[in-house]
Motif scaffolding. Structure first.
Motif, PDB file in Angstrom:
ATOM      1  N   ILE A 127      35.335  38.028  47.524  1.00 49.85           N
ATOM      2  CA  ILE A 127      36.786  37.825  47.296  1.00 49.85           C
ATOM      3  C   ILE A 127      36.759  37.486  45.599  1.00 49.85           C
ATOM      4  CG2 ILE A 127      38.879  36.344  47.286  1.00 49.85           C
ATOM      5  CD1 ILE A 127      38.214  36.120  50.093  1.00 49.85           C
ATOM      6  N   GLU A 128      35.911  36.605  45.193  1.00 55.59           N
ATOM      7  CA  GLU A 128      35.751  36.352  43.842  1.00 55.59           C
ATOM      8  C   GLU A 128      35.298  37.528  42.956  1.00 55.59           C
ATOM      9  OE1 GLU A 128      32.902  32.929  43.274  1.00 55.59           O
ATOM     10  OE2 GLU A 128      34.245  31.679  44.700  1.00 55.59           O
ATOM     11  N   ARG A 129      34.347  38.186  43.509  1.00 56.52           N
ATOM     12  CA  ARG A 129      33.858  39.478  42.754  1.00 56.52           C
ATOM     13  C   ARG A 129      35.162  40.518  42.725  1.00 56.52           C
ATOM     14  NH1 ARG A 129      30.986  41.954  39.168  1.00 56.52           N
ATOM     15  NH2 ARG A 129      30.115  43.786  39.601  1.00 56.52           N
ATOM     16  N   VAL A 130      35.895  40.716  43.601  1.00 54.49           N
ATOM     17  CA  VAL A 130      37.081  41.686  43.566  1.00 54.49           C
ATOM     18  C   VAL A 130      38.224  41.284  42.469  1.00 54.49           C
ATOM     19  CG1 VAL A 130      39.096  42.513  44.990  1.00 54.49           C
ATOM     20  CG2 VAL A 130      36.902  42.763  45.861  1.00 54.49           C
ATOM     21  N   THR A 131      38.317  39.830  42.543  1.00 54.98           N
ATOM     22  CA  THR A 131      39.424  39.171  41.685  1.00 54.98           C
ATOM     23  C   THR A 131      38.761  39.466  40.215  1.00 54.98           C
ATOM     24  OG1 THR A 131      39.798  37.744  43.305  1.00 54.98           O
ATOM     25  CG2 THR A 131      40.321  36.931  41.195  1.00 54.98           C
ATOM     26  N   TYR A 132      37.488  39.326  39.827  1.00 56.17           N
ATOM     27  CA  TYR A 132      36.824  39.328  38.593  1.00 56.17           C
ATOM     28  C   TYR A 132      37.170  40.893  38.405  1.00 56.17           C
ATOM     29  CZ  TYR A 132      33.445  40.348  35.260  1.00 56.17           C
ATOM     30  OH  TYR A 132      32.744  40.686  33.956  1.00 56.17           O
ATOM     31  N   LEU A 133      36.600  41.685  39.157  1.00 59.68           N
ATOM     32  CA  LEU A 133      36.945  43.357  38.791  1.00 59.68           C
ATOM     33  C   LEU A 133      38.282  43.654  38.625  1.00 59.68           C
ATOM     34  CD1 LEU A 133      34.112  44.724  41.151  1.00 59.68           C
ATOM     35  CD2 LEU A 133      34.152  44.416  38.744  1.00 59.68           C
ATOM     36  N   ALA A 134      39.363  43.054  39.321  1.00 58.28           N
ATOM     37  CA  ALA A 134      40.763  43.089  38.995  1.00 58.28           C
ATOM     38  C   ALA A 134      41.172  42.934  37.665  1.00 58.28           C
ATOM     39  CB  ALA A 134      41.739  42.918  40.230  1.00 58.28           C
ATOM     40  N   GLU A 135      40.676  41.803  37.354  1.00 55.20           N
ATOM     41  CA  GLU A 135      41.084  41.327  35.868  1.00 55.20           C
ATOM     42  C   GLU A 135      40.315  42.245  34.794  1.00 55.20           C
ATOM     43  OE1 GLU A 135      39.837  37.121  35.820  1.00 55.20           O
ATOM     44  OE2 GLU A 135      41.103  36.587  37.249  1.00 55.20           O
ATOM     45  N   VAL A 136      38.935  42.669  35.136  1.00 51.35           N
ATOM     46  CA  VAL A 136      38.387  43.529  34.151  1.00 51.35           C
ATOM     47  C   VAL A 136      39.370  44.825  33.959  1.00 51.35           C
ATOM     48  CG1 VAL A 136      36.435  45.193  33.692  1.00 51.35           C
ATOM     49  CG2 VAL A 136      36.317  42.593  34.589  1.00 51.35           C
ATOM     50  N   TYR A 137      39.780  45.289  35.220  1.00 49.28           N
ATOM     51  CA  TYR A 137      40.565  46.488  35.133  1.00 49.28           C
ATOM     52  C   TYR A 137      41.900  46.276  34.417  1.00 49.28           C
ATOM     53  CZ  TYR A 137      43.501  50.627  37.069  1.00 49.28           C
ATOM     54  OH  TYR A 137      44.309  51.460  37.097  1.00 49.28           O
TER      55      TYR A 137
END
Length: 76
Positions: A62-72
């Motif tokens: 979940i942390e990783r997906v949240t981080y990737l969504a922020e990068v996007y």
């Protein structure tokens, strides 16, 4: 925020309530479930797959997906 504890609580819900909750959560990000277009419902096979994936998700995922969504969202 979504975490593993919330997902585990959702997995204890009956199918119809789980799908309703998923629709609410996903709508905030503009995502729809595969069978949810044009009034179709999610079939039993898809629901089993969804439950299997949710059961395996970790807080780290979940942390990783949240981080990737922020990068996007920020464009890199």
């Amino acid at each position: 925020m979504i975490n593993k504890s919330l997902i585990d609580k959702m997995l204890a819900m009956p199918d119809d309530k789980l799908l309703a909750m998923m629709k609410i959560i996903l709508s905030g990000s503009g995502v729809t479930l595969a069978g949810d277009k044009k009034g179709k419902t999610v079939d039993e096979k898809t629901l089993r797959k969804l439950r299997s994936v949710l059961a395996e998700i970790t807080d780290g995922d979940i942390e990783r997906v949240t981080y990737l969504a922020e990068v996007y969202q920020n464009g890199g």
